[in-house]
Enzyme design. Structure first.
Site, PDB file in Angstrom:
ATOM      1  CG  ASN A 163      45.439 -37.888 -77.456  1.00 11.06           C
ATOM      2  OD1 ASN A 163      46.389 -37.107 -77.429  1.00 11.06           O
ATOM      3  ND2 ASN A 163      44.981 -38.432 -78.575  1.00 11.06           N
ATOM      4  CD  GLU A 164      46.317 -43.514 -71.661  1.00 11.42           C
ATOM      5  OE1 GLU A 164      45.148 -43.387 -71.236  1.00 11.42           O
ATOM      6  OE2 GLU A 164      46.807 -44.613 -71.967  1.00 11.42           O
ATOM      7  N   PRO A 165      44.499 -39.399 -69.743  1.00  5.96           N
ATOM      8  CG  PRO A 165      43.344 -40.353 -67.953  1.00  5.96           C
ATOM      9  CD  PRO A 165      44.125 -40.711 -69.184  1.00  5.96           C
TER      10      PRO A 165
END
Ligand code: PGA
Length: 264
Positions: A163-165
């Site tokens: 879950n990236e930025p």
């Protein structure tokens, strides 16, 4: 009054939510012990332990210790069902860099887990099939009664799972695009950044936070900056790990290097 919170069978003081160890092996042994306790407790009551697992360099010591407990102390994994956080996409499970290969060589090949109980997102699906597959992954976790514990590392981007930025609190298992820093950090494993897949399938932030207990581990100086932001910065989708700040069932296991910039 002390701020107390209870997990499966242990009551913690809120201030204990962050534990800092000078020795990485001691930190890993603590996490392995926590997992083993859940497995044994579930064995005693005739239930399965549903364990969420992570990959990367950080949890390797935990897996080493769990394998040792299996070999030396007879810890059995026959009642354990696992769900891994993520997998690259596309990737073959037999590829050396796949998280399936990682889990087999670091844990599954050395313990008595029933391989039907192992769940790792499938990196071989057709694009059209991915969403239905991800919905089913979520449903399987629910059908098993939810994750008893979820182990997490943290990326330098602040990702948990992949879950990236930009990932939102309500996100579920899905196909995502990897952040450039994450691909940079994986380049040695793949023999060049251009060989690192640009996408992955990951559990969502919501999937993670719904686990009954969450343990986020960070070891080494490389994680100091992101740990400061994740634990003390404002809660923001720019740093998905900040979503854990307000949760009462999250524990942070750090070594002194990773904790070195914390002010509290
Ligand atoms: P690492 O990766 O354990 O290899 O540092 C952690 C992560 O990206 O979640």
């Amino acid at each position: 009054m002390k701020d107390l919170f209870k997990t499966q069978d242990i009551t913690y003081k809120r201030e204990d939510a962050i534990k800092v160890y000078s020795d990485k092996d001691v930190a890993s042994a603590y996490v392995a012990e926590r997992i083993a306790k859940i497995i044994k407790h579930k064995q005693q009551i005739g239930e399965r332990a549903i364990i969420g697992l992570a990959t990367g360099s950080t949890p390797k010591g935990v897996y080493r210790e769990l394998v040792r407990m299996h070999k030396d102390e007879g810890l059995s994994f026959k009642n354990v069902v696992t769900f891994n956080l993520d997998e690259y996409y596309p990737i073959l499970p037999v590829d050396d860099q796949s998280y399936m290969s990682f889990m087999k060589s670091n844990l599954f090949n050395h313990i008595d887990i029933d391989h039907c109980h192992v769940h790792i997102p499938d990196g071989t699906l057709s694009l059209e099939g991915i969403q239905a597959y991800c919905d089913l992954y979520e449903q399987k976790i629910v059908d098993f009664g939810g994750l008893d514990i979820q182990l997490l590392g943290i990326g330098r981007t602040g990702h948990i799972g992949f879950n990236e930025p930009g990932a939102i609190l309500e996100s579920k298992t899905r196909l995502v695009t990897l952040n450039d820093i994450t691909r940079e950090d994986a380049k040695d494993d793949f023999g060049g950044k251009e060989k690192v897949p640009t996408q992955a399938i990951t559990m969502g932030v919501q999937t993670i936070t719904q686990a009954k207990e969450v343990i986020l581990m960070a070891l080494s100086q490389r994680k100091a900056e992101i740990i400061k932001l994740a634990l003390e910065g404002e809660i923001t989708t720019d740093i998905p790990a900040t979503f854990l700040q307000k949760l009462r069932h999250v524990e942070y296991i750090l070594d002194s290097e990773a904790a070195s910039l914390l002010s509290r």
